[in-house]
Design an enzyme around this catalytic site. Structure first.
Site, PDB file in Angstrom:
ATOM      1  N   SER A   1      27.238  18.589  -6.583  1.00 37.29           N
ATOM      2  CA  SER A   1      26.968  19.917  -7.013  1.00 37.29           C
ATOM      3  C   SER A   1      27.044  20.647  -5.993  1.00 37.29           C
ATOM      4  CB  SER A   1      24.965  19.922  -6.534  1.00 37.29           C
ATOM      5  OG  SER A   1      24.931  21.298  -7.230  1.00 37.29           O
ATOM      6  N   THR A   2      26.631  21.406  -5.247  1.00 38.25           N
ATOM      7  CA  THR A   2      27.906  22.790  -4.470  1.00 38.25           C
ATOM      8  C   THR A   2      28.947  22.174  -3.389  1.00 38.25           C
ATOM      9  OG1 THR A   2      25.735  23.771  -4.172  1.00 38.25           O
ATOM     10  CG2 THR A   2      27.196  24.679  -2.809  1.00 38.25           C
TER      11      THR A   2
ATOM     12  N   HIS B   1      26.985  19.544 -11.270  1.00 37.13           N
ATOM     13  CA  HIS B   1      26.497  21.094 -12.075  1.00 37.13           C
ATOM     14  C   HIS B   1      27.399  21.986 -12.080  1.00 37.13           C
ATOM     15  CE1 HIS B   1      22.823  18.425  -9.610  1.00 37.13           C
ATOM     16  NE2 HIS B   1      23.092  18.324 -10.823  1.00 37.13           N
TER      17      HIS B   1
ATOM     18  N   ASP C   1      18.926  15.963  -7.121  1.00 35.86           N
ATOM     19  CA  ASP C   1      19.253  15.205  -8.287  1.00 35.86           C
ATOM     20  C   ASP C   1      20.301  14.273  -7.890  1.00 35.86           C
ATOM     21  OD1 ASP C   1      19.563  15.458 -11.040  1.00 35.86           O
ATOM     22  OD2 ASP C   1      21.754  16.136 -10.982  1.00 35.86           O
TER      23      ASP C   1
END
Length: 357
Positions: free
Chosen positions: A170-171, A196, A292
């Site tokens: 993600s990030t 993401h 997640d």
């Protein structure tokens, strides 16, 4: 409570006003300045010492990318890009992430004021995440820390068609995924990736990776056979699922509801890998906020997969790996630059093991 200090840089007075309204409505953050261009922002940075800077991509006097590059070299800080949802906008945004921006939000195409206000929770969340990000100073022409050359081919490439690498991030993940894939040899096992990222940006990301890597990288379309030396990236509008069809692994796309507030979701991909690949899979969880992937990675482990997590020191945000480690889902934790080598060493050591599910 110490509030997160935010500086807004955007040439649109409307966007500056809307962003200011959104940010100041949050109890834990405060706009300490607004600037119409990077030159004005430069002085405000010195005056206000912000924790997070929101930066428009295309602006007068100095291009947003040029300003970002200088900023990361001279005064590194968390930057959240405010991007347009266009092909050009997505290309520039990918470059901004490469230069060190933590993340981005997209401007609505129509009804900007009401559209941005609908994004209140998303923008606030991304600013909070950015404020906790680990930012590294960039130098001109610098390469990723500890970047290694391409790894040697598998000792027994013929066994690799049954093996898979399953990646979630993600990030900070766009750069982490690039740094991971760029080291892999052209005959590595097939790879499925969930990062993401909103619709409209995943194709640009896949195309950028494809140009940089020895392997082929594409945005997954669904129904493709998963081949060695190829990576398939979940599109921003769908979950990516691994399925088995006879002797072949195939991709499938699913537009079901978000999982852990995300579509695509890492948990969905990891769970499908547990069901369809079992011990043939190696799971890799990279930088990102939230949990997640932790539950799905634990399912992979129970199904016989071997799992690795990026360590805290090399993560932009040590959220998803931390949760996976805490759940007992991982076998190894290592710095990003070591992960490709560890994965390939595992395949080399286990290449002759029975591979059938």
């Amino acid at each position: 409570m110490t509030k997160i200090k935010v500086l807004i840089v955007d040439d649109s007075a409307l966007i500056r006003g809307v962003m200011k309204e959104i940010i100041n409505s949050q109890p834990d953050m405060d706009v300490v300045g607004v600037a119409p261009d990077p030159l004005a922002a430069r002085d405000l940075i010195k005056q206000t010492n912000p924790d997070v800077l929101t930066l428009d991509v295309e602006m007068p006097k100095m291009d947003g990318l040029e300003f970002l590059e200088k900023l990361m070299r001279l005064r590194p800080m968390p930057v959240l890009m405010v991007s347009t949802l266009t092909e050009r906008g997505s290309e520039i945004t990918m470059r901004a992430l490469e230069l060190g921006a933590v993340d981005f939000v997209t401007k609505p195409k129509i009804s900007i004021q009401s559209g941005m206000l609908e994004y209140t929770d998303l923008i606030a969340e991304k600013i909070r995440i950015a404020s906790r990000a680990r930012i590294k100073q960039r130098t001109p022409g610098s390469t990723p820390a500890h970047a290694a050359g391409p790894l040697a081919p598998l000792r027994n490439p013929l066994t690799s068609s049954e093996k898979l690498i399953i990646i979630g991030a993600s990030t900070g993940g766009t750069e982490a995924i690039k740094d991971f894939l760029i080291q892999l040899p052209s005959d590595c096992p097939g790879i499925l990736i969930t990062q993401h990222m909103p619709e409209g940006f995943t194709r640009s990301f896949a195309n950028r990776l494809d140009k940089l890597c020895k392997i082929s990288v594409k945005e997954a379309e669904g129904g493709e056979r998963v081949l060695p030396g190829h990576a398939y990236l979940a599109p921003g509008h769908s979950h990516l699922i691994l399925v088995r069809s006879g002797a072949n692994y195939m991709t499938r796309l699913d537009q079901g509801p978000p999982v852990n507030r995300h579509r695509p979701s890492v948990d969905v991909l990891f769970h499908s890998a547990a069901v369809s690949a079992g011990k043939n899979a190696v799971g890799v969880i990279l930088t990102g906020m939230g949990k997640d992937g932790a539950a799905g990675m634990l399912e992979m482990k129970k199904a016989g997969a071997y799992n690795l997590a990026q360590d805290e020191a090399s993560c932009v945000v040590f959220g998803m790996p931390k949760e996976a480690i805490a759940s007992g889902a991982t076998h190894e934790v290592a710095p990003l630059h070591e992960l490709p080598g560890r994965v390939m060493e595992f395949f080399a050591a286990h290449g002759n093991r029975a591979m059938r599910v």
